[in-house]
Design a protein around this motif. Sequence first.
Motif, PDB file in Angstrom:
ATOM      1  N   PRO A  34      65.831  63.319  49.097  1.00 32.56           N
ATOM      2  CA  PRO A  34      67.127  63.731  49.642  1.00 32.56           C
ATOM      3  C   PRO A  34      67.721  64.944  48.932  1.00 32.56           C
ATOM      4  N   ALA A  35      67.258  65.225  47.711  1.00 36.72           N
ATOM      5  CA  ALA A  35      67.799  66.360  46.959  1.00 36.72           C
ATOM      6  C   ALA A  35      67.185  67.689  47.391  1.00 36.72           C
ATOM      7  N   ASP A  36      66.098  67.651  48.166  1.00 34.68           N
ATOM      8  CA  ASP A  36      65.478  68.892  48.623  1.00 34.68           C
ATOM      9  C   ASP A  36      66.424  69.649  49.556  1.00 34.68           C
ATOM     10  N   ARG A  37      66.242  70.945  49.644  1.00 34.83           N
ATOM     11  CA  ARG A  37      67.080  71.791  50.503  1.00 34.83           C
ATOM     12  C   ARG A  37      66.212  72.580  51.469  1.00 34.83           C
ATOM     13  N   TYR A  38      66.854  73.171  52.483  1.00 29.64           N
ATOM     14  CA  TYR A  38      66.077  73.809  53.543  1.00 29.64           C
ATOM     15  C   TYR A  38      66.665  75.154  53.953  1.00 29.64           C
ATOM     16  N   ASP A  39      65.834  75.928  54.618  1.00 30.63           N
ATOM     17  CA  ASP A  39      66.267  77.122  55.347  1.00 30.63           C
ATOM     18  C   ASP A  39      65.469  77.166  56.638  1.00 30.63           C
ATOM     19  N   SER A  95      57.502  82.509  63.681  1.00 31.64           N
ATOM     20  CA  SER A  95      56.388  81.614  63.344  1.00 31.64           C
ATOM     21  C   SER A  95      55.960  81.732  61.885  1.00 31.64           C
ATOM     22  N   VAL A  96      56.533  82.685  61.135  1.00 30.79           N
ATOM     23  CA  VAL A  96      56.234  82.862  59.711  1.00 30.79           C
ATOM     24  C   VAL A  96      57.557  82.978  58.963  1.00 30.79           C
ATOM     25  N   TYR A  97      57.707  82.227  57.878  1.00 32.54           N
ATOM     26  CA  TYR A  97      58.954  82.291  57.127  1.00 32.54           C
ATOM     27  C   TYR A  97      59.079  83.626  56.407  1.00 32.54           C
ATOM     28  N   ASN A  98      60.161  84.351  56.698  1.00 32.26           N
ATOM     29  CA  ASN A  98      60.430  85.617  56.020  1.00 32.26           C
ATOM     30  C   ASN A  98      61.865  85.659  55.496  1.00 32.26           C
ATOM     31  N   GLY A  99      62.421  84.466  55.253  1.00 37.42           N
ATOM     32  CA  GLY A  99      63.772  84.398  54.717  1.00 37.42           C
ATOM     33  C   GLY A  99      63.813  84.753  53.241  1.00 37.42           C
ATOM     34  N   TYR A 104      60.442  78.341  65.596  1.00 37.22           N
ATOM     35  CA  TYR A 104      61.323  78.281  64.436  1.00 37.22           C
ATOM     36  C   TYR A 104      60.510  77.767  63.256  1.00 37.22           C
ATOM     37  N   THR A 105      60.735  78.363  62.088  1.00 38.05           N
ATOM     38  CA  THR A 105      60.052  77.937  60.874  1.00 38.05           C
ATOM     39  C   THR A 105      61.069  77.407  59.883  1.00 38.05           C
ATOM     40  N   VAL A 106      60.766  76.243  59.334  1.00 37.01           N
ATOM     41  CA  VAL A 106      61.633  75.583  58.360  1.00 37.01           C
ATOM     42  C   VAL A 106      60.918  75.567  57.017  1.00 37.01           C
ATOM     43  N   ARG A 107      61.624  75.964  55.991  1.00 30.18           N
ATOM     44  CA  ARG A 107      61.097  75.887  54.628  1.00 30.18           C
ATOM     45  C   ARG A 107      61.938  74.890  53.839  1.00 30.18           C
ATOM     46  N   ILE A 108      61.255  73.933  53.205  1.00 31.05           N
ATOM     47  CA  ILE A 108      61.915  72.953  52.347  1.00 31.05           C
ATOM     48  C   ILE A 108      61.637  73.319  50.891  1.00 31.05           C
ATOM     49  N   SER A 130      57.456  74.002  51.037  1.00 28.74           N
ATOM     50  CA  SER A 130      56.513  73.837  52.139  1.00 28.74           C
ATOM     51  C   SER A 130      57.148  74.409  53.397  1.00 28.74           C
ATOM     52  N   ASP A 131      56.317  74.959  54.269  1.00 29.90           N
ATOM     53  CA  ASP A 131      56.781  75.516  55.542  1.00 29.90           C
ATOM     54  C   ASP A 131      56.197  74.724  56.703  1.00 29.90           C
ATOM     55  N   LYS A 132      57.008  74.554  57.736  1.00 34.27           N
ATOM     56  CA  LYS A 132      56.511  73.996  59.004  1.00 34.27           C
ATOM     57  C   LYS A 132      57.157  74.764  60.152  1.00 34.27           C
ATOM     58  N   THR A 133      56.365  74.937  61.204  1.00 38.99           N
ATOM     59  CA  THR A 133      56.819  75.686  62.370  1.00 38.99           C
ATOM     60  C   THR A 133      56.782  74.790  63.598  1.00 38.99           C
ATOM     61  N   ILE A 134      57.813  74.900  64.417  1.00 41.99           N
ATOM     62  CA  ILE A 134      57.888  74.133  65.657  1.00 41.99           C
ATOM     63  C   ILE A 134      58.347  75.055  66.775  1.00 41.99           C
TER      64      ILE A 134
END
Length: 217
Positions: A133-138, A143-147, A176-180, A188-192
Motif C-alpha cells: 500500500p505504500a507504493d506510489r504510481y504515475d 505505450s512506453v513510460y516517459n514520465g 496508457y502506461t502505469v509505473r509503480i 515496474s511498468d504495465k501498459t493497458i
Amino acid sequence: MDDISIISYDACEKSASVLVNVITVPDGGPDLAVCSPSETAKLPNPTAGQTWNMVLNPSGSNPAITPDGQVSGMNIDGIYRFSLSQDGCTSSDTVQIIRRSAPAFNLAIFQGGCNGGNSLNNATISIVNAGNPADRYDIIEGSVYNGTKDFNTASSVPQDGIILQNITNPIGSVSYTVRIFTQNNCYSDKTITLQHVDCGCNALCLPFNVSKTLTAK
C-alpha cells in the motif's frame, strides 16, 4: 628501511635497522543497490596488488566478478557481498550489493458504457493486486513510460484503486502506461489499452482488453 636507536638502562646506545612494511587498506567504495530484474553492477577498479573476491550470495544465484570489478549473474533478490583484498593480506574491505524486488501489481480497465446510442465517456483504469500500500504510481498516455516522476513526486494509490476515470471514448484506441514506484525507487511498468466502444453495436462486438507488461530497473 628505517633505523631505530635503542638506549638501554645503563645508558648504552645501540642501533638496528628494521624493515617496516606499510599495508594499504583497500577501499571498495560504498554499498550499492540494484532493482530487479537488473543482474549487474560495477564496483571500483582495484589498484595494483588488489583483488576482488566473492564472499556471500543468495542460494540459487550464480554471480561472478571480473578483475576490474564488473559484477554479473545477480539473478535472485538478496544480498551479495564482495571483498577487495590487498596483496593477499588480511587487510580488506567488504562491499555489499542488495538486489531489491520490483513492485508487483495488475491493471484493470472498464471500457465505458453507453446510453442508448451515446457513449457515457466513463471509462476507468484501476490498479489491482498492488503488493504494498505504500507504493506510489504515475500514469501517462502512451505505450512506453516517459514520465519524470519518482517515488517522492508520484501519487499514492487510492483505496478504490481507480487512478483515471471519466475517460472519453476514443475514436480508435489509446494506450496508457502505469509505473509503480517502491520507497527504494525500484519500479515496474504495465501498459493497458482503451478500445473504442461502439454504442450502436450489440454485446457480441464489445471491445476486448489488450495489456503489456514491462519490468525495469
